[in-house]
Design a protein around this motif. Structure first.
Motif, PDB file in Angstrom:
ATOM      1  N   LYS A  14       0.857  -1.183   0.000  1.00 19.16           N
ATOM      2  CA  LYS A  14       0.000   0.000   0.000  1.00 19.16           C
ATOM      3  C   LYS A  14       0.889   1.228   0.000  1.00 19.16           C
ATOM      4  O   LYS A  14       1.773   1.358   0.851  1.00 19.16           O
ATOM      5  N   ILE A  15       0.681   2.101  -0.980  1.00 18.85           N
ATOM      6  CA  ILE A  15       1.391   3.384  -0.988  1.00 18.85           C
ATOM      7  C   ILE A  15       0.341   4.484  -1.080  1.00 18.85           C
ATOM      8  O   ILE A  15      -0.484   4.500  -1.990  1.00 18.85           O
ATOM      9  N   GLY A  16       0.348   5.367  -0.098  1.00 20.95           N
ATOM     10  CA  GLY A  16      -0.708   6.369  -0.058  1.00 20.95           C
ATOM     11  C   GLY A  16      -2.066   5.697   0.007  1.00 20.95           C
ATOM     12  O   GLY A  16      -2.294   4.781   0.811  1.00 20.95           O
ATOM     13  N   ALA A 223      -1.717  22.872  -3.600  1.00 23.89           N
ATOM     14  CA  ALA A 223      -2.876  23.194  -4.436  1.00 23.89           C
ATOM     15  C   ALA A 223      -3.549  21.931  -4.970  1.00 23.89           C
ATOM     16  O   ALA A 223      -4.779  21.784  -4.903  1.00 23.89           O
ATOM     17  N   VAL A 224      -2.773  21.003  -5.517  1.00 20.65           N
ATOM     18  CA  VAL A 224      -3.381  19.795  -6.090  1.00 20.65           C
ATOM     19  C   VAL A 224      -3.925  18.887  -4.997  1.00 20.65           C
ATOM     20  O   VAL A 224      -4.856  18.099  -5.231  1.00 20.65           O
ATOM     21  N   SER A 225      -3.378  18.988  -3.783  1.00 18.90           N
ATOM     22  CA  SER A 225      -3.873  18.171  -2.677  1.00 18.90           C
ATOM     23  C   SER A 225      -5.256  18.610  -2.223  1.00 18.90           C
ATOM     24  O   SER A 225      -5.977  17.820  -1.603  1.00 18.90           O
ATOM     25  N   THR A 226      -5.637  19.845  -2.539  1.00 17.32           N
ATOM     26  CA  THR A 226      -7.012  20.268  -2.227  1.00 17.32           C
ATOM     27  C   THR A 226      -8.015  19.559  -3.113  1.00 17.32           C
ATOM     28  O   THR A 226      -9.193  19.469  -2.774  1.00 17.32           O
ATOM     29  N   VAL A 227      -7.550  19.048  -4.246  1.00 16.75           N
ATOM     30  CA  VAL A 227      -8.407  18.298  -5.163  1.00 16.75           C
ATOM     31  C   VAL A 227      -8.416  16.823  -4.799  1.00 16.75           C
ATOM     32  O   VAL A 227      -9.470  16.188  -4.693  1.00 16.75           O
ATOM     33  N   TRP A 228      -7.240  16.264  -4.583  1.00 13.39           N
ATOM     34  CA  TRP A 228      -7.085  14.824  -4.458  1.00 13.39           C
ATOM     35  C   TRP A 228      -6.923  14.327  -3.027  1.00 13.39           C
ATOM     36  O   TRP A 228      -7.247  13.186  -2.731  1.00 13.39           O
ATOM     37  N   GLY A 229      -6.376  15.141  -2.173  1.00 12.90           N
ATOM     38  CA  GLY A 229      -5.826  14.633  -0.927  1.00 12.90           C
ATOM     39  C   GLY A 229      -4.393  14.228  -1.193  1.00 12.90           C
ATOM     40  O   GLY A 229      -4.078  13.657  -2.243  1.00 12.90           O
ATOM     41  N   SER A 230      -3.503  14.527  -0.272  1.00 17.02           N
ATOM     42  CA  SER A 230      -2.079  14.305  -0.525  1.00 17.02           C
ATOM     43  C   SER A 230      -1.728  12.832  -0.714  1.00 17.02           C
ATOM     44  O   SER A 230      -0.699  12.510  -1.315  1.00 17.02           O
ATOM     45  N   ASP A 231      -2.590  11.918  -0.219  1.00 16.64           N
ATOM     46  CA  ASP A 231      -2.276  10.499  -0.344  1.00 16.64           C
ATOM     47  C   ASP A 231      -2.541   9.951  -1.741  1.00 16.64           C
ATOM     48  O   ASP A 231      -2.334   8.761  -1.996  1.00 16.64           O
ATOM     49  N   ARG A 232      -2.960  10.814  -2.657  1.00 12.98           N
ATOM     50  CA  ARG A 232      -3.100  10.436  -4.067  1.00 12.98           C
ATOM     51  C   ARG A 232      -2.217  11.300  -4.968  1.00 12.98           C
ATOM     52  O   ARG A 232      -2.449  11.408  -6.168  1.00 12.98           O
ATOM     53  N   VAL A 233      -1.190  11.898  -4.368  1.00  9.46           N
ATOM     54  CA  VAL A 233      -0.252  12.757  -5.093  1.00  9.46           C
ATOM     55  C   VAL A 233       1.159  12.206  -4.929  1.00  9.46           C
ATOM     56  O   VAL A 233       1.623  11.978  -3.808  1.00  9.46           O
TER      57      VAL A 233
END
Length: 381
Positions: A14-16, A223-233
């Motif tokens: 499991k990663i993120g 900025a992109v973590s507001t869309v995805w959540g940092s665990d999908r970046v």
């Protein structure tokens, strides 16, 4: 000999937010089969990614421009229009139908492009005349290979606009059905142009000390973590690479600082290109995986290591704890069933370097799986 049941590459991880059944990753490879000038992903691209999808396996789609002026190559795809979203959705649906996961690598070329592609003056961290004088740096355009166009430095108040372009592109990727995103912060493109002091001579809050030069990357991740959540970046780096005119006075300190800063942002993974690879070239086949080893001492999350791995060295890297996953690019181009072949110790088809960049389905979607090749061999002449 490592048996199938013993292979570390085929243990779940499991990663993120991603639950994976094996640890062989298709990295982002710019194969340049998108339509020009629309930057629409093609049906060939759908077939290519679908062929390489596997149950619980991770694919990272090629570097994809966040805006028209961000395109590095004329046949690279985009993710800034509704048509892009619709075309990518066909690709993600095809991958998901086979049980795979797929991320989109978001990119801005910065100075490493031409006005023949983006139609505007390329932007970067700082103007660098030596970059324009380097005859080894070229860009693919509809008229063939050309030198990059003259560039300009982003004004301080323009940087937030580029960060917003990344955020919008991340939202578009989400609507297109991707499972997450990867940021290209290497290969000499815009984010790395801010990171390294060979290309960043700014005197504002984005230049000077390392912590300032890392600010642009951090703001994009936030900025992109507001869309995805940092665990999908995820973030991809190419430490020590000189590709596209890169260079830093103290790369070790720079990339250690980047890794430390990424710990604070709780991203899904760090994807590291080994210095034995620079762009598409192999610098030193015998060099150890020093980048993953070095940054693994600092970065606390999962590391994907890339660059010159064979099935044997990939197995050793995971078994030793050097990396959680291994990205294998060149062999994945010619072996659509690469994980299956590695798991079962089957022969690998050799890749065709002449078809890496651009063209039709030859050398792209016409490579058979191992089962298909065996079936063909058994057919009567």
């Amino acid at each position: 000999m490592v048996t199938k049941s013993q292979k570390a590459l085929f243990t779940a991880v499991k990663i993120g937010a991603f639950d994976l059944k094996h640890r062989i990753v298709l990295p982002a490879l710019s194969r340049l089969r998108a339509h020009w000038p629309s930057a629409n992903p093609s049906d060939l691209m759908r077939d290519y990614y679908s062929q390489r999808a596997s149950e619980g396996g991770l694919l990272i789609a090629e570097a994809t421009a966040i805006a028209p002026e961000a395109r590095p190559y004329h046949a690279a795809p985009g993710i800034y229009s509704e048509e892009h979203v619709a075309r990518w959705k066909q690709i993600t649906d095809a991958v998901h139908a086979k049980g795979g996961l797929i991320l989109l690598q978001l990119n801005h070329a910065g100075r490493s492009t031409s006005t023949a592609i983006g139609q505007v003056t390329p932007v970067t961290a700082s103007v660098n005349e030596s970059f324009l004088e380097d005859e080894t740096i070229v860009v693919t355009t509809p008229d063939g290979l050309v030198r990059p166009s003259a560039h300009r430095a982003l004004e301080t108040d323009e940087v937030a606009g580029v960060v917003e372009q990344f955020r919008v592109a991340a939202a578009n990727a989400q609507r297109a059905g991707f499972d997450g995103i990867e940021l290209l912060a290497g290969q000499g493109h815009l984010i790395e142009q801010f990171l390294q002091n060979g290309s960043n001579k700014r005197t504002d809050v984005y230049g000077g000390p390392i912590e300032n030069r890392v600010r642009f990357l951090v703001e994009i991740i936030e900025a992109v973590s507001t869309v995805w959540g940092s665990d999908r970046v995820g973030v991809r780096l190419s430490p020590s690479s000189t590709f596209n005119g890169m260079g830093d006075s103290d790369p070790r300190a720079l990339f250690r600082h980047v890794a430390e800063r990424l710990n604070d942002l709780d991203i899904a993974y760090l994807h590291v290109i080994e210095p034995r690879i620079s762009g598409a070239d192999t610098v030193d086949e015998e060099q150890d995986a020093v980048a993953a080893s070095e940054l693994g001492k600092v970065f606390q999350g999962p590391i994907i290591a890339a660059g010159g791995f064979t099935p044997a060295t990939a197995e050793d890297a995971v078994a030793s704890g050097l990396a959680k996953l291994i990205a294998i690019g060149r062999h994945f181009t010619s072996n659509p069933d690469l994980p299956h072949r590695i798991e079962n110790d089957l022969a690998l088809a050799h890749y065709d370097r002449s078809t890496f960049y651009g063209g039709d389905g030859h050398g792209y979607t016409n490579f058979p799986t191992y089962a298909e090749s065996r079936e063909a061999e058994q057919q009567p002449a």
